[in-house]
Design a protein around this motif. Structure first.
Motif, PDB file in Angstrom:
ATOM      1  N   PRO A 417      -3.246  -6.212   9.274  1.00 47.85           N
ATOM      2  CA  PRO A 417      -3.401  -4.253   9.217  1.00 47.85           C
ATOM      3  C   PRO A 417      -2.670  -3.723   8.614  1.00 47.85           C
ATOM      4  O   PRO A 417      -3.220  -2.729   7.950  1.00 47.85           O
ATOM      5  CB  PRO A 417      -4.204  -4.610  11.188  1.00 47.85           C
ATOM      6  N   ALA A 418      -1.481  -3.349   9.368  1.00 47.69           N
ATOM      7  CA  ALA A 418      -0.323  -3.093   8.607  1.00 47.69           C
ATOM      8  C   ALA A 418      -0.459  -2.293   7.180  1.00 47.69           C
ATOM      9  O   ALA A 418       0.076  -1.865   6.461  1.00 47.69           O
ATOM     10  CB  ALA A 418       1.329  -3.231   9.619  1.00 47.69           C
ATOM     11  N   LEU A 419      -0.636  -4.442   6.699  1.00 45.51           N
ATOM     12  CA  LEU A 419      -0.061  -3.704   5.176  1.00 45.51           C
ATOM     13  C   LEU A 419      -1.382  -3.412   4.370  1.00 45.51           C
ATOM     14  O   LEU A 419      -0.936  -2.695   3.336  1.00 45.51           O
ATOM     15  CB  LEU A 419      -0.174  -5.568   4.865  1.00 45.51           C
ATOM     16  N   VAL A 420      -2.916  -4.124   4.998  1.00 47.20           N
ATOM     17  CA  VAL A 420      -4.091  -2.687   4.442  1.00 47.20           C
ATOM     18  C   VAL A 420      -3.235  -1.741   4.622  1.00 47.20           C
ATOM     19  O   VAL A 420      -3.987  -0.240   3.531  1.00 47.20           O
ATOM     20  CB  VAL A 420      -5.442  -3.526   5.230  1.00 47.20           C
ATOM     21  N   ALA A 421      -3.261  -0.791   5.643  1.00 48.84           N
ATOM     22  CA  ALA A 421      -3.272   0.968   5.803  1.00 48.84           C
ATOM     23  C   ALA A 421      -1.871   1.024   5.256  1.00 48.84           C
ATOM     24  O   ALA A 421      -2.311   2.658   4.456  1.00 48.84           O
ATOM     25  CB  ALA A 421      -2.883   1.275   7.512  1.00 48.84           C
ATOM     26  N   LEU A 422      -1.238   0.781   4.898  1.00 42.32           N
ATOM     27  CA  LEU A 422       0.128   0.935   4.263  1.00 42.32           C
ATOM     28  C   LEU A 422      -0.343   1.453   2.907  1.00 42.32           C
ATOM     29  O   LEU A 422       0.019   2.994   1.481  1.00 42.32           O
ATOM     30  CB  LEU A 422       1.030  -0.155   3.625  1.00 42.32           C
ATOM     31  N   GLY A 423      -0.974  -0.111   2.162  1.00 40.59           N
ATOM     32  CA  GLY A 423      -1.320  -0.270   0.705  1.00 40.59           C
ATOM     33  C   GLY A 423      -2.232   0.998   0.107  1.00 40.59           C
ATOM     34  O   GLY A 423      -2.435   1.829  -0.632  1.00 40.59           O
ATOM     35  N   ALA A 424      -3.711   1.133   1.257  1.00 38.72           N
ATOM     36  CA  ALA A 424      -4.791   2.165   1.571  1.00 38.72           C
ATOM     37  C   ALA A 424      -3.950   3.068   1.465  1.00 38.72           C
ATOM     38  O   ALA A 424      -3.921   3.885   0.726  1.00 38.72           O
ATOM     39  CB  ALA A 424      -5.988   1.683   2.101  1.00 38.72           C
ATOM     40  N   GLY A 425      -3.469   3.622   2.439  1.00 41.99           N
ATOM     41  CA  GLY A 425      -3.307   5.074   2.976  1.00 41.99           C
ATOM     42  C   GLY A 425      -1.961   5.422   1.580  1.00 41.99           C
ATOM     43  O   GLY A 425      -1.657   6.450   0.836  1.00 41.99           O
ATOM     44  N   ALA A 426      -1.061   4.064   1.066  1.00 42.88           N
ATOM     45  CA  ALA A 426      -0.050   5.007  -0.717  1.00 42.88           C
ATOM     46  C   ALA A 426      -0.972   5.227  -1.112  1.00 42.88           C
ATOM     47  O   ALA A 426      -1.119   6.579  -2.607  1.00 42.88           O
ATOM     48  CB  ALA A 426       1.179   4.292  -0.710  1.00 42.88           C
ATOM     49  N   VAL A 427      -2.113   4.943  -1.694  1.00 42.70           N
ATOM     50  CA  VAL A 427      -2.950   4.911  -2.779  1.00 42.70           C
ATOM     51  C   VAL A 427      -4.095   6.447  -2.403  1.00 42.70           C
ATOM     52  O   VAL A 427      -4.512   7.200  -3.571  1.00 42.70           O
ATOM     53  CB  VAL A 427      -4.038   4.100  -3.087  1.00 42.70           C
ATOM     54  N   ALA A 428      -4.277   6.153  -1.055  1.00 44.60           N
ATOM     55  CA  ALA A 428      -4.903   7.704  -0.847  1.00 44.60           C
ATOM     56  C   ALA A 428      -4.185   9.246  -1.082  1.00 44.60           C
ATOM     57  O   ALA A 428      -4.997   9.942  -0.918  1.00 44.60           O
ATOM     58  CB  ALA A 428      -5.872   7.574   0.930  1.00 44.60           C
ATOM     59  N   THR A 468       0.673   7.092   6.905  1.00 43.57           N
ATOM     60  CA  THR A 468       1.378   5.870   5.759  1.00 43.57           C
ATOM     61  C   THR A 468       1.924   5.993   5.778  1.00 43.57           C
ATOM     62  O   THR A 468       3.337   4.733   6.153  1.00 43.57           O
ATOM     63  CB  THR A 468       0.738   6.349   4.217  1.00 43.57           C
ATOM     64  N   ALA A 469       2.890   6.564   6.325  1.00 42.00           N
ATOM     65  CA  ALA A 469       4.640   6.306   6.763  1.00 42.00           C
ATOM     66  C   ALA A 469       4.676   5.362   8.205  1.00 42.00           C
ATOM     67  O   ALA A 469       5.393   4.305   8.245  1.00 42.00           O
ATOM     68  CB  ALA A 469       5.372   7.591   6.585  1.00 42.00           C
ATOM     69  N   VAL A 470       3.905   6.094   9.094  1.00 42.27           N
ATOM     70  CA  VAL A 470       3.790   5.279  10.036  1.00 42.27           C
ATOM     71  C   VAL A 470       3.320   3.814  10.125  1.00 42.27           C
ATOM     72  O   VAL A 470       3.604   2.991  10.459  1.00 42.27           O
ATOM     73  CB  VAL A 470       2.059   6.003  11.416  1.00 42.27           C
ATOM     74  N   CYS A 506       3.331  -7.401  -3.571  1.00 37.71           N
ATOM     75  CA  CYS A 506       3.016  -6.398  -4.702  1.00 37.71           C
ATOM     76  C   CYS A 506       2.770  -5.238  -3.561  1.00 37.71           C
ATOM     77  O   CYS A 506       3.182  -4.168  -3.864  1.00 37.71           O
ATOM     78  CB  CYS A 506       1.590  -7.326  -5.512  1.00 37.71           C
ATOM     79  N   VAL A 507       2.165  -5.026  -2.187  1.00 34.69           N
ATOM     80  CA  VAL A 507       1.526  -4.024  -2.204  1.00 34.69           C
ATOM     81  C   VAL A 507       2.511  -3.462  -1.362  1.00 34.69           C
ATOM     82  O   VAL A 507       3.193  -2.133  -1.676  1.00 34.69           O
ATOM     83  CB  VAL A 507       0.863  -4.924  -0.864  1.00 34.69           C
ATOM     84  N   VAL A 508       3.789  -3.946  -0.696  1.00 36.58           N
ATOM     85  CA  VAL A 508       4.757  -3.535  -0.771  1.00 36.58           C
ATOM     86  C   VAL A 508       5.593  -2.832  -1.689  1.00 36.58           C
ATOM     87  O   VAL A 508       5.966  -1.518  -1.558  1.00 36.58           O
ATOM     88  CB  VAL A 508       5.988  -4.278  -0.033  1.00 36.58           C
ATOM     89  N   ALA A 509       6.357  -3.964  -2.794  1.00 32.87           N
ATOM     90  CA  ALA A 509       6.082  -2.627  -3.716  1.00 32.87           C
ATOM     91  C   ALA A 509       5.230  -1.743  -4.806  1.00 32.87           C
ATOM     92  O   ALA A 509       6.205  -0.236  -4.915  1.00 32.87           O
ATOM     93  CB  ALA A 509       6.265  -3.606  -5.247  1.00 32.87           C
TER      94      ALA A 509
END
Length: 528
Positions: A417-428, A468-470, A506-509
């Motif tokens: 879930p944190a990975l999805v939130a990070l990737g989606a938040g960065a794109v959004a 996204t930072a959170v 990939c999501v992290v990078a």
């Protein structure tokens, strides 16, 4: 909770610092020496009353105008044009008249549409006018050559000199906006050109003028202070895909080579031009020798970039030219040489320029626009492809390859879930920033304000950035928990198997690339 807050705060501060040191700040210099017109009356001095009485110097509306299309042969191209000639009371062509060739700005193109009112009114006063079509096969957003364009316009000068009724020794140029970078080049190359008119002249190089205009428009729009950081970083960088070499074109050496009288015209409501600084540069740097190329400056109250007065104009209607503008042009052109250096040299409404147009700071690490674009597209692509691939694997693998106890989870508890939130938040957040900047740009170009979009939109973008930072902080904590558990002998991994590992990295990078980009453009800048 405390760990999440502390880690999030540390990330936000780190992103703020990274954004601050990654590129230049924006600190425009205030104007300290202002232009003070001698009088508010823009009337051109030096007009010979005897010439007026003899009909040699006319006023707007004195003559019927014959308008006819012409063909102009350029090097490697043929363009059209529109010739306007004044007529005597009996319908015959006037003779011995001065002529003016119009040089387009960035927003004009076809002769039948460009400068229509100005050219027609000037012709009705007794001046032959020629508006050529703009040559477009060598002109694009990415590539423009002002010296080559000057050679093209010289063909129009040559043609006008051969027109019946024109005195070839009294042919001059009218340039507006971008055209004022071309006109001095043409007069320096062809000293027989009798005079030049520079209307709404930037004078400074295009890159400096663009930064100045962006600052002026953004201030009127009321954007938060953090948004101004984007000015030097966007305008000062090497533009994506190369080209744009004309952005650093400097017209001042050409001004120094002028040999003919110059009329400088500005509207006091033109927020896109350095209207005081430009006049000062022309006044001090024009002329190949003392006494040559005398300069006359006129400011028109409430007039915009096209010397039109929008105040009081119904919405959707074309704003009229300032009523004194074309009469002054007609008097100055027809009154040569007496009007070339007649007092007052500077007259009209008092201009107000708050900041100087100055050389734009160059970004250091992100100075190449291709790198900026690659960071955004690459980061977004990595995140989206990884999340889509993970979704496909999560749906297909359980159906194809079942085990008695079910498939092992690809990620440790809380990591997915944190990975999805990070990737989606960065794109959004990146998408929201792009939409915000486009909306602000539209407001700025229309010279409008909308606090809901300008202030509310910026708060929304920054809030998405914080969330996204959170998400990144939570992911870091989950990874730290897994490592602690492994050190304690537990059989748990952050990502199980190669596919899950690829998705994770990939999501992290991609997210890191986007977060650094967001920091660069001021989303994480400290302050409200």
């Amino acid at each position: 909770m405390f760990r999440t807050i502390a880690t999030s705060a540390a990330l936000l501060v780190g992103l703020a610092v990274a954004g601050a040191v990654a590129g230049p700040q924006w600190h425009p210099q205030p104007v300290t020496e202002h232009v003070v017109p001698a009088t508010q009356d823009t009337t051109i001095g030096g007009v010979d009353p005897a010439a007026v009485a003899a009909g040699e110097i006319g006023e707007v509306g004195d003559h019927e105008v014959l308008a006819e299309p012409v063909t102009i042969q350029l090097e490697g191209a043929t363009i059209g044009g529109l010739l306007r000639r004044p007529l005597e009371a009996d319908g015959s062509l006037m003779t011995g008249r001065p002529g003016v060739v119009f040089v387009h700005g960035a927003g004009t193109g076809k002769a039948v549409e460009a400068f229509a009112r100005t050219a027609a009114d000037l012709a009705s006063a007794g001046v032959v006018t020629l508006v050529p079509d703009k040559r477009l096969d060598t002109y694009s957003l990415r590539e423009r050559d002002y010296e080559a364009m000057a050679l093209d316009y010289d063909r129009s000068v040559d043609l006008l000199r051969t027109v019946d009724g024109v005195d070839p020794a009294r042919v001059g140029l009218y340039g507006e906006s971008e055209g004022t970078w071309i006109v001095p080049v043409l007069q320096a190359d062809d000293p027989t050109i009798a005079f030049t008119i520079l209307t709404s002249a930037p004078v400074v190089p295009p890159r400096e003028q663009a930064a100045f205009a962006a600052d002026s428009y953004l201030r009127h729009t009321g954007v938060p202070d953090q948004v101004f950081r984007a000015i030097p970083r966007a305008v000062g960088m090497q533009f994506p895909g190369g080209g744009f070499t004309y952005a650093d074109f400097d017209v001042r050496p050409w001004l120094a080579a002028q040999t003919a009288p110059v009329l400088v015209v500005y509207g006091t409501a033109d927020a896109s031009m350095p209207i005081e600084q430009g006049a000062r540069i022309i006044l001090t740097e024009t002329g190949a020798a003392p006494g040559e190329a005398p300069v006359t400056v006129r400011y028109y109250a409430g007039a915009d970039h096209g010397i039109r007065v929008r105040e009081g104009t119904p919405e959707g209607a074309t704003a009229p030219l300032h009523p004194d503008f074309v009469p002054d042009l007609a008097a100055w052109v027809q009154g040569q040489p007496g009007t070339a250096d007649a007092a007052p040299q500077v007259a009209g409404a008092t201009p107000e320029q708050l900041f100087l147009a100055v050389p734009v700071p160059q970004p250091r690490w992100w100075g190449n626009g291709d790198v900026v674009v690659a960071a955004v597209l690459g980061g977004t692509g990595l995140v989206l492809l990884a999340l889509v691939a993970w979704g496909v694997v999560a749906l297909v693998v359980p159906l194809v390859r079942r085990r008695r106890d079910g498939p092992a989870p690809p990620f440790a508890p809380g990591v997915g879930p944190a990975l999805v939130a990070l990737g989606a938040g960065a794109v959004a957040t990146t998408g929201a920033l792009a939409v915000y900047l486009l909306l602000v740009a539209r407001l700025a170009f229309d010279y409008q304000r909308n606090d809901v979009i300008v202030q509310g939109g910026w708060v929304t973008v920054r809030l998405l950035g914080v969330l996204t930072a959170v998400a990144a902080a939570v992911l870091l904590q989950r990874v730290a928990d897994v490592r602690s558990a492994r050190r304690a002998g537990g059989d748990v991994v952050v990502a199980r198997g190669v596919p899950a590992g690829i998705v994770l990295w990939c999501v992290v990078a991609g997210s890191v690339s986007l977060l650094l980009t967001l920091a660069y453009w001021g989303v994480y800048q400290l302050g409200i």
